[in-house]
Design a protein around this motif. Structure first.
Motif, short mmCIF file in Angstrom:
data_model
loop_
_atom_site.label_atom_id
_atom_site.label_comp_id
_atom_site.label_asym_id
_atom_site.label_seq_id
_atom_site.Cartn_x
_atom_site.Cartn_y
_atom_site.Cartn_z
N LEU A 15 0.82 -1.21 0.00
CA LEU A 15 0.00 0.00 0.00
C LEU A 15 0.86 1.25 0.00
O LEU A 15 0.56 2.23 -0.70
CB LEU A 15 -0.93 0.00 1.21
CG LEU A 15 -2.11 -0.96 1.17
CD1 LEU A 15 -2.80 -1.03 2.53
CD2 LEU A 15 -3.10 -0.56 0.09
N ILE A 16 1.93 1.23 0.78
CA ILE A 16 2.81 2.40 0.81
C ILE A 16 3.57 2.53 -0.51
O ILE A 16 3.72 3.63 -1.05
CB ILE A 16 3.78 2.30 2.00
CG1 ILE A 16 3.01 2.46 3.32
CG2 ILE A 16 4.88 3.35 1.90
CD1 ILE A 16 3.85 2.31 4.55
N ILE A 57 -2.67 4.30 0.16
CA ILE A 57 -3.29 4.73 1.41
C ILE A 57 -3.91 6.10 1.17
O ILE A 57 -3.23 7.09 0.99
CB ILE A 57 -2.26 4.79 2.55
CG1 ILE A 57 -1.77 3.39 2.85
CG2 ILE A 57 -2.86 5.42 3.79
CD1 ILE A 57 -0.79 3.31 3.98
N ASP A 58 -5.22 6.15 1.16
CA ASP A 58 -5.97 7.37 0.90
C ASP A 58 -6.65 7.80 2.19
O ASP A 58 -7.47 7.07 2.75
CB ASP A 58 -7.02 7.10 -0.19
CG ASP A 58 -7.76 8.36 -0.60
OD1 ASP A 58 -7.65 9.37 0.11
OD2 ASP A 58 -8.46 8.31 -1.63
N ASN A 59 -6.32 8.99 2.66
CA ASN A 59 -6.87 9.45 3.93
C ASN A 59 -8.37 9.69 3.89
O ASN A 59 -8.99 9.96 4.92
CB ASN A 59 -6.17 10.74 4.38
CG ASN A 59 -4.73 10.49 4.79
OD1 ASN A 59 -4.43 9.43 5.32
ND2 ASN A 59 -3.86 11.46 4.54
N GLU A 60 -8.99 9.65 2.71
CA GLU A 60 -10.43 9.84 2.62
C GLU A 60 -11.19 8.54 2.80
O GLU A 60 -12.41 8.54 2.89
CB GLU A 60 -10.78 10.46 1.26
CG GLU A 60 -10.15 11.83 1.02
CD GLU A 60 -10.57 12.85 2.05
OE1 GLU A 60 -9.74 13.67 2.46
OE2 GLU A 60 -11.76 12.82 2.44
N GLY A 113 -4.77 4.51 6.33
CA GLY A 113 -3.61 4.97 7.06
C GLY A 113 -3.30 4.15 8.30
O GLY A 113 -2.30 4.39 8.95
N THR A 114 -4.14 3.21 8.65
CA THR A 114 -3.91 2.40 9.85
C THR A 114 -3.22 1.08 9.55
O THR A 114 -2.88 0.36 10.49
CB THR A 114 -5.25 2.11 10.55
OG1 THR A 114 -6.11 1.39 9.66
CG2 THR A 114 -5.94 3.39 10.98
N GLU A 115 -3.03 0.75 8.28
CA GLU A 115 -2.45 -0.55 7.94
C GLU A 115 -1.05 -0.76 8.54
O GLU A 115 -0.78 -1.85 9.07
CB GLU A 115 -2.42 -0.73 6.42
CG GLU A 115 -3.77 -0.98 5.78
CD GLU A 115 -4.52 0.33 5.53
OE1 GLU A 115 -3.97 1.40 5.85
OE2 GLU A 115 -5.64 0.28 4.99
#
Length: 356
Positions: free
Chosen positions: A265-266, A271-274, A279-281
């Motif tokens: 994901l990174i 990782i989409d903050n919406e 962001g917790t992965e």
């Protein structure tokens, strides 16, 4: 996410595993189980394989293999029960700090916004003063990168020779103590989004290291219980031994999927903050890996019985490493609370958006 093994990564893993297997293990059951940092034997292996270039983008002189390669390096270091000199240099590269050699990490036990556990920053003329104690991954480092909180979370570079700095090496893991250590604004290495992104990557590397520790202990237990016979059959064939080892294998595979999904994901900037829970992965992968390391090492030692703590079997190294490393980047329970709180906030925001 492509679940098929990458041939290049398979070659890198084989090269790392072969080179790390040649490092002689420490025979003592007591004391530090590994030699970490720049003076450790793992450092020589990483330099020979040019591991520092794996993650670096091509325009920075690296190979551009991404965080997945960094996770692979960390996993193999853990599997071999070696120290992890890779993570400090990788974090320094993530924040574009120009002096990555001879650096140690300190104060990353608690995630932002709480900052370094046991270390406080007090404002003073021209900067701040650090006071408190934090674990450090390389007691011989010339410079410590310390996670603290000023007005916001920050990463600061503290020279070993700075006033009030004292390194404690009588226990494992070692620690560094600050007594009114002065910090200037020029020594702030990273803040804000730069630090958040670097910390996410560091958590994935640490999760992979913990995964490797669990894998190494599980491998030893499988080998021993497969060769040791009792009541006319192998120990591994007895339900009381085989069932816990099977549960450990399931935990390892689930943790591996979580760790490498976070890395993927990174790498792909997915990782989409919406998105709810986005962001917790990396935090979830680290919490899961910390729990897996402790549980699988415990199960492995129970499977080997009284032989578990002998120097010949070597499980004592994994036991000491799992205990020291599982909370280096945050206690698992605290990390899970961060994940849960963030996902609740995201779900509430989504509901409000739908209602509008």
């Amino acid at each position: 996410m492509d679940l098929a093994p990458d041939p290049l990564f398979l070659q890198v893993r084989e090269a790392l595993r072969s080179a790390l297997a040649a490092i002689p293990m420490r025979p003592g059951v007591h004391g530090a189980p590994v030699t970490d940092g720049g003076a450790g034997p793992a450092r020589t292996v990483l330099d020979q394989l040019d591991a520092a270039a794996y993650e670096l983008p091509a325009d920075a002189g690296g190979l551009g293999l991404g965080l997945t390669a960094g996770a692979l390096v960390s996993e193999e270091l853990g599997r071999a029960a070696c120290g992890n000199p890779y993570r400090a240099e990788a974090l320094a590269a993530d924040v574009s700090w120009p002096h990555p050699e001879g650096v140690g990490l300190a104060g990353l036990e608690a995630p932002p916004p709480s900052g370094a556990r046991g270390v406080s920053a007090t404002a003073r003329a021209g900067g701040w003063e650090l006071t408190g104690t934090a674990t450090v991954d390389d007691a011989a480092a010339a410079v410590f990168l310390v996670a603290v909180v000023f007005a916001e979370p920050a990463l600061v570079a503290v020279p070993r020779t700075a006033p009030g700095v004292r390194v404690l090496t009588t226990s494992f893991p070692p620690a560094v103590r600050f007594e009114a250590t002065p910090i200037a604004s020029t020594e702030v290495v990273a803040t804000g989004d730069t630090l958040a992104d670097a910390l996410a990557r560091a958590r994935v590397r640490q999760a992979a290291y913990l995964l490797g520790i669990a894998e190494g202990a599980h491998r030893i237990a499988l080998d021993y219980t497969g060769s040791r016979r009792q009541f006319g059959s192998r120990l591994r064939d007895l339900p009381a031994v085989s069932f816990p080892l099977a549960r450990g294998l399931v935990a390892l595979r689930a943790t591996r999927a979580s760790v490498y999904r976070a890395a993927w994901l990174i790498d792909t900037e997915s990782i989409d903050n919406e998105l709810p829970g986005a962001g917790t992965e990396p935090i979830a992968a680290l919490a899961m890996a910390a729990e897996t390391a402790r549980d699988v090492v415990r199960l492995s030692m129970q499977s080997c019985g009284v032989r578990a703590m002998t120097a010949e079997l070597g499980l004592h190294r994994y036991f000491r490493l799992a205990a020291a490393e599982s909370a280096r980047y945050g206690d698992p329970a605290a990390l899970w609370r961060v994940v849960g709180a963030e996902r609740l906030r995201s779900a509430a925001a989504e509901r409000e958006l739908v209602a509008v």
